[in-house]
Scaffold this motif. Structure first.
Motif, PDB file in Angstrom:
ATOM      1  N   GLU A  92     -23.705  15.215 -58.365  1.00 19.35           N
ATOM      2  CA  GLU A  92     -22.740  15.998 -59.125  1.00 19.35           C
ATOM      3  C   GLU A  92     -21.946  15.090 -60.049  1.00 19.35           C
ATOM      4  N   GLY A  93     -22.219  15.123 -61.319  1.00 17.84           N
ATOM      5  CA  GLY A  93     -21.459  14.348 -62.282  1.00 17.84           C
ATOM      6  C   GLY A  93     -22.000  12.942 -62.473  1.00 17.84           C
ATOM      7  N   SER A 101     -14.910   4.731 -62.786  1.00 16.96           N
ATOM      8  CA  SER A 101     -14.516   6.049 -63.278  1.00 16.96           C
ATOM      9  C   SER A 101     -15.577   7.044 -62.831  1.00 16.96           C
ATOM     10  N   ARG A 102     -15.130   8.271 -62.571  1.00 15.50           N
ATOM     11  CA  ARG A 102     -16.052   9.354 -62.203  1.00 15.50           C
ATOM     12  C   ARG A 102     -15.778  10.545 -63.101  1.00 15.50           C
ATOM     13  N   PHE A 103     -16.864  11.239 -63.463  1.00 17.54           N
ATOM     14  CA  PHE A 103     -16.783  12.411 -64.326  1.00 17.54           C
ATOM     15  C   PHE A 103     -17.486  13.574 -63.633  1.00 17.54           C
ATOM     16  N   ASP A 104     -16.947  14.779 -63.800  1.00 14.48           N
ATOM     17  CA  ASP A 104     -17.591  15.941 -63.187  1.00 14.48           C
ATOM     18  C   ASP A 104     -18.797  16.379 -64.019  1.00 14.48           C
ATOM     19  N   GLN A 108     -15.611  15.980 -67.551  1.00  9.07           N
ATOM     20  CA  GLN A 108     -14.166  15.739 -67.431  1.00  9.07           C
ATOM     21  C   GLN A 108     -13.917  14.584 -66.463  1.00  9.07           C
ATOM     22  N   PRO A 109     -12.984  13.674 -66.782  1.00  9.43           N
ATOM     23  CA  PRO A 109     -12.701  12.563 -65.869  1.00  9.43           C
ATOM     24  C   PRO A 109     -12.063  13.055 -64.571  1.00  9.43           C
ATOM     25  N   LEU A 110     -12.560  12.524 -63.461  1.00  4.95           N
ATOM     26  CA  LEU A 110     -12.034  12.884 -62.142  1.00  4.95           C
ATOM     27  C   LEU A 110     -11.175  11.770 -61.552  1.00  4.95           C
ATOM     28  N   SER A 111     -11.617  10.523 -61.732  1.00  2.78           N
ATOM     29  CA  SER A 111     -10.894   9.386 -61.162  1.00  2.78           C
ATOM     30  C   SER A 111     -11.236   8.124 -61.934  1.00  2.78           C
TER      31      SER A 111
END
Length: 137
Positions: A92-93, A101-104, A108-111
């Motif tokens: 997922e993402g 960094s993580r994106f959905d 969209q940036p998540l963290s």
């Protein structure tokens, strides 16, 4: 240590800190300014025809995900400092291997340090190819 050599070292250290901080800021600003809109995206990869709804595929630097109205293409370039993103654990993402960094699945940036969403394009089927175009609706 005498006063003059001490002050010389202090001012030199402060100067190095300022130059280092400015160059880091400048490099990040140049990276952001360097992101320009590329030519419209058009793909004819046969794997796109059998992509299941919700499934994703990596093609030509883009992460493509089937949606009801066509395909969503997300850039694999992290908006923090430009590292190449990889699919996140669990599928997922996307995740950045450089600074976490993580994106959905919508980009969209998540963290992590990335604050801007990923570049995204909507693709529609036209004349036997997947071409960039606004989603229906």
């Amino acid at each position: 240590m005498k006063r003059r050599p001490f002050l010389l070292r202090v001012w030199s250290a402060l100067g190095l800190l300022l130059v280092g901080g400015w160059s880091g800021f400048s490099l990040a600003a140049l990276h952001r300014a360097g992101r320009r809109r590329e030519a419209p995206l058009a793909l004819d990869d046969p794997r796109l025809e059998t992509l299941e709804p919700g499934a994703a595929l990596l093609i030509e630097g883009w992460w493509l995900r089937r949606e009801d109205e066509g395909l969503l293409a997300l850039s694999r370039t992290c908006t923090h400092l430009g590292c190449t993103l990889a699919p996140a654990a669990g599928g997922e993402g996307l995740a950045c291997p450089c600074h976490r960094s993580r994106f959905d699945a919508a980009g969209q940036p998540l963290s992590g340090p990335a604050r801007e969403p990923l570049a995204r394009r909507h693709l529609r089927r036209k004349d036997g190819r997947w071409v960039e175009g606004a989603p229906a609706g």
